[in-house]
Design an enzyme around this catalytic site. Structure first.
Site, short mmCIF file in Angstrom:
data_model
loop_
_atom_site.label_atom_id
_atom_site.label_comp_id
_atom_site.label_asym_id
_atom_site.label_seq_id
_atom_site.Cartn_x
_atom_site.Cartn_y
_atom_site.Cartn_z
N GLN A 216 0.74 -1.06 0.00
CA GLN A 216 -0.05 0.25 0.02
C GLN A 216 0.88 1.16 -0.04
O GLN A 216 0.68 2.28 0.73
CB GLN A 216 -0.79 -0.01 1.16
CG GLN A 216 -1.94 -0.92 1.24
CD GLN A 216 -3.16 -0.54 0.21
OE1 GLN A 216 -3.54 0.58 0.04
NE2 GLN A 216 -3.74 -1.52 -0.62
N ASP A 217 1.77 1.30 -0.90
CA ASP A 217 2.54 2.71 -1.41
C ASP A 217 3.39 2.87 -0.03
O ASP A 217 3.77 4.04 -0.01
CB ASP A 217 1.53 3.68 -1.25
CG ASP A 217 1.01 3.90 -2.67
OD1 ASP A 217 1.67 3.23 -3.68
OD2 ASP A 217 0.16 4.69 -2.95
N SER A 218 4.02 1.84 0.45
CA SER A 218 5.07 2.31 1.49
C SER A 218 6.17 2.04 0.88
O SER A 218 6.34 0.91 0.02
CB SER A 218 4.89 1.60 2.85
OG SER A 218 4.55 0.42 2.76
#
Lengths: 599, 383
Positions: A216-218
């Site tokens: 998730q976009d980390s």
């Protein structure tokens, strides 16, 4: 008859609007009327609008007449030596259109596309884009909504925002420590001074997962890269104090406050102040340390009080480090402002090393926060021993269709291996095929994937990992500016509920919808505990139902209305509700509390 | 085997049990296997039961609220017929919840009886009959005669033959619909005269506008009709809704014909039908958006809206008004009138629900806050 408007004001009528507009334009091209004029005929409303006002965005295009561009080879030969751009404008070869005149124009993208219907020719397709958008490499391979968001993020990136930042007192500024010029660059970066003011770093990126910490976009960041200076920046914050003058000849004084001063903090808080009441440079300061000591005359003095003893009392009004911040005093200025008051400004600096939660992004709206910082020895590596600086999640790409992001990685790899800049200008970039071919010649797999090894076990990953170089930006949103927690602290005077805001050490609001979640889970007792920040003990008279009190002299509970003969019992209520009851009483509504045993 | 099923009748509802019966027969399960299946059904069913103190209302609200944030504002279009625009998505959902009297886009789906629904020409004929025709449509012109103080309606012969009308028929309809008028026939036009002497010009104008709206034939309120083939038969989509008059038409299949006007269903078919209509309409919106909300939530909401016998919206004048607690009512949208009303009548708040207990910082009587403790006192026994 067609109405003519000049700068939104009606000025008259004309018979033949098309001919009129044509004439105005041809006169403008001849420079017989000013070039700032734009004229537009609206066929729908049958109006001619002439604009000469300030503040319109205009852009240059080449004039096309009878299906031929007015800009010829002859001009191009002389351009740059005998001929200047401004000369072309004067000659009517290039003209500036504003948003409304563009409605009347048909602009061809390339010279080969020109038909007799066209009125203008684009100087370059890149002229359609603004500065930020044209800086993004391969942006014609990226969806437009991503481009727009990406533009916003480029503006948030840290870099060298100005060369003389050490002499300035800008609020909330950041400077990146080792900024680099992008190796996959755009034509615009050569003509704009941007290349001298870089705003990111070229890093090695691998597109893979790692222990699930980049979902998730980390992103996963290599600890070794951070130690070598990746993403390191300095945060500057100025503090300023002015010696204000008040009526009656009273004024502030910048000084180490005396112990008799009202609101004196503690000796420890003033320990860094020198004799003049100002902190010395290179002092390491923490929260609540005073930076500039100041005392002020009492507030709300009026009339004769100015001469009374009260005027001699001073109140502490020093400036101290903001809540939750720390740093080193960088620079101290003592000067005067326009009104002649003494002005002291102190700039505090803090080195910000990337930590979990800091935000990074590529130039293609692929933003993410650090999810894990991995020791260098645990990072996956290639056969050549290259360890990525960042591990980026593969799921971030397909749904967003940021193909440009992938192309830049490929281009960056070719550029860093060959030692040449790669041109990623929109519509005119180095083709993917060529880059693949070059990569093959450089001894790598043409699709930029490599065999990689697990950094912890040394096992070969079954999949080939896409790895390359990309320009990464550190964005200004850092956890250090956001981190906040509170156990207990200040409350509001009126409601006795915790105050709001990180800067004041406020609480985190458990709002209406969050409350619903507690109820939906059936966690009533937990909900009660959450909401008891303003609980109070209220004495209730069983006779009249109003609030009583505890009489400390007689040591018994009494009701002010019914006297001490009635039974008065204590109950626990939220202070907000007690306030509501009081307000109802003020409205002449009699709220009565009927007590009964709960079980 | 039959005994086995009988044993479980107490635990499992009949439809589920019947389904289990047919399925076990179909798969030819042994008695032992059947028993284990039924046991599993029983435990599953027990697990699905709602425990005492479960906050079903708030769970329902959250079940609507969360998907509601994901809804897209996109109106649904019928292929090729842009005039069939129906409010969809969140606006429609709000419309249903608020129990608005008139939906912004009333639409009917008219099903026909089997014998009428097969041939397109027949369906078209019925559709033309359903469609409301106003005087405006059979007239070519409306003229105001200021000197004679009358309104002249020029009739369109072509249209009239289409609708099978004579000018006399129209004249009769006008007389029946307008008060205090006489109608004279004059070749291709009708002259409407007011019986009131010295009529004002503005009134004459009003008369003209009124006469335009006169209903000539068809079902009132049906502005447009659109026959469409759905699976094996033709149905008629109608813009505008009039369930009562529609049901009187012989050819239609009353059981399947439906409208999206919940209030109208309530008026014509009763509140139980309205409850079902609310459920269906919400399901339609939810399904269109590709979302999934458990039907029990929708049913609970529909029950709450119709429990009083009339359709009440989820608004401050609707079901919130029904709450017992003064504080709960006051905490929603308009506190002052509620507090004033309560003070005038001396209402007592029993503090039996959620909001009022949150306000007072008392445990909410739900979940962990529900059970109370009672001490069983034993009389002290003297030694």
């Amino acid at each position: 008859m067609t109405d003519v408007y000049l700068n939104e004001n009606y000025i008259g009528d004309i018979e033949n609007p098309k001919e009129f507009v044509r004439k105005v334009r041809s006169e403008r091209r001849k420079s017989s009327i000013p070039g700032i004029i734009n004229v537009y005929f609206d066929e729908n409303s049958n109006e001619v609008r002439i604009e000469s006002s300030k503040g319109r965005a205009r852009r240059p295009v080449i004039v096309v007449e009878n299906g031929k561009s007015l800009l010829t080879e002859k001009h191009m030969e002389k351009l740059g030596t005998e001929l200047k751009f401004s000369d072309l404008v004067k000659q009517g070869i290039i003209e500036y259109l504003d948003a409304s005149e563009e409605e009347n124009a048909l602009v061809a993208l390339y010279e080969k596309d020109i038909t007799t219907k066209h009125t203008h020719l684009e100087i370059s397709p890149i002229a359609m884009l603004g500065i930020c958008a044209s800086l993004m490499p391969y942006s014609n391979f990226c969806s437009s909504s991503r481009l727009i968001k990406g533009n916003k993020m480029q503006k948030q990136s840290l870099g060298l925002y100005t060369a003389n930042y050490l002499l300035r007192m800008d609020t909330d500024t950041n400077v990146l420590h080792y900024p680099q010029v992008p190796i996959v660059r755009s034509f615009t970066s050569e003509i704009f001074p941007q290349s001298r003011y870089p705003y990111g770093q070229n890093i090695v990126i691998a597109i893979m997962s790692y222990e699930g910490y980049n979902m998730q976009d980390s992103i996963i960041v290599n600890k070794g890269s951070i130690d070598r200076g990746f993403g390191r920046s300095t945060y500057f914050r100025p503090y300023s104090v002015e010696e204000l003058r008040y009526s009656g000849g009273l004024k502030d004084e910048i000084i180490i406050p005396d112990k008799e001063v009202k609101g004196y903090r503690s000796e420890k808080d003033y320990r860094y102040l020198e004799e003049d009441g100002i902190i010395f440079p290179e002092a390491k300061i923490k929260e609540s340390d005073v930076i500039i000591g100041k005392i002020s005359p009492p507030r709300f003095l009026g009339g004769m009080e100015e001469f009374s003893i009260a005027a001699n009392i001073r109140r502490e009004s020093s400036v101290s480090v903001k809540h939750g911040e720390k740093g080193v005093v960088d620079f101290v200025v003592v000067t005067e402002n326009e009104e002649g008051n003494k002005l002291v400004q102190v700039r505090v600096r803090e080195t910000r090393i990337p930590e979990i939660g800091d935000k990074f992004a590529s130039r293609h709206e692929q933003k993410g926060v650090i999810g894990l910082i991995v020791p260098e020895e645990d990072m996956p590596f290639t056969a050549a021993g290259i360890k990525p600086d960042i591990i980026f999640s593969p799921f971030s790409v397909p749904s967003r269709m940021t193909v440009s992001h992938m192309l830049e990685i490929l281009g960056g790899k070719v550029a860093s291996l060959s030692g040449k800049y790669i041109d990623g200008t929109v519509f005119d970039s180095k083709p993917e095929d060529e880059m693949r071919k070059e990569l093959l010649e450089l001894g790598f797999r043409e699709n930029s994937t490599e065999t990689m090894y697990n950094g912890m076990t040394g096992e070969v990953y079954k999949a080939k990992i896409y790895i390359g170089n990309i320009y990464y930006l550190r964005l200004r949103h850092m956890v250090a500016n956001r981190l906040h927690s509170r156990a207990s602290g200040k409350v509001q005077l009126l409601t006795r509920q915790p105050i709001e805001g990180r800067a004041r050490g406020g609480g985190l609001r458990l709002g209406e919808m969050e409350k619903d979640c507690f109820v939906a889970h059936g966690a009533s007792l937990l909900l009660k505990e959450r909401f008891d920040s303003d609980k109070t003990l209220v004495y209730v008279c069983e006779n009249c139902g109003l609030m009583g009190m505890y009489d400390h002299f007689k040591q018994r509970k009494t009701c002010p209305k019914c006297g001490s003969s009635t039974e008065v019992n204590a109950i626990e209520l939220s202070y907000a509700f007690k306030l509501l009851l009081d307000e109802l009483k003020a409205l002449c509504i009699y709220p009565r509390l009927n007590l009964k045993n709960k079980y | 085997m039959a005994d086995l099923f009988e044993q479980y009748e107490v635990f499992i509802p009949k439809p589920v049990l019947d389904r289990a019966k047919t399925l076990t027969k179909q798969y030819k399960l042994s008695e032992k296997d059947t028993k284990s299946v039924l046991d599993k059904i029983k435990t599953t069913y027990e697990d699905m039961k709602i425990a005492p103190g479960e906050a079903i209302g708030i769970v329902t609200a959250e079940s609507f609220g969360e998907p509601g944030t994901q809804m897209i504002l996109r109106s649904f279009h019928f292929a090729g017929a842009s005039e069939m625009k129906v409010t969809m998505g969140l606006p429609r959902l709000i419309e249903i919840f608020d129990a608005r009297k008139n939906p912004s886009t009333p639409v009917m789906e008219v099903y026909l009886q089997k014998k009428y629904s097969q041939s397109p020409t027949q369906v078209k004929e019925i559709a033309a009959r359903i469609k409301e025709t106003k005087l405006e449509e059979v007239a070519s012109e409306f003229l105001l005669n200021i000197i004679e103080n009358n309104v002249e309606v020029k009739l369109a012969r072509k249209k009239m033959t289409e609708f099978n009308l004579s000018s006399k028929d129209i004249a009769d309809i006008i007389v029946a619909n307008l008060k205090n008028v006489t109608v004279d026939q004059d070749r291709d036009s009708l002259i409407i005269k007011s019986t009131i002497k010295e009529i004002k010009l503005s009134e004459l104008y009003k008369l003209k506008e009124k006469s335009k709206e006169i209903h000539i034939s068809g079902v009132k309120g049906i502005a447009r009709v659109l026959p469409m083939k759905v699976e094996e038969e033709y149905i008629i989509y109608c813009v505008g809704s009039n369930l009562k008059d529609m049901l009187e038409i012989e050819e239609i299949d009353a059981a399947r014909t439906r409208t999206n006007d919940v209030a109208e269903i309530g008026d014509v078919l009763g509140v139980e039908a309205a409850r079902q209509a609310i459920v269906d309409e919400i399901l339609k919106v939810i399904g269109e958006q590709g979302l999934n909300i458990d039907i029990r939530h929708i049913m609970l909401l529909a029950d709450a809206m119709t429990a009083t016998g009339e359709i009440k919206g989820v608004t401050r004048s609707g079901i919130t008004q029904e709450k017992e607690s003064v504080l709960a009512k006051a905490s929603f949208e308009t506190p002052i009138p509620h507090l004033v009303d309560a003070s005038l009548t001396g209402e007592v708040d029993q503090l039996s629900s959620v909001i009022e207990n949150v306000m007072l910082n008392q445990p909410v009587p739900l979940g962990t806050g529900l059970p109370g403790l009672m001490a069983k006192m034993k009389p002290k026994v003297e030694k």
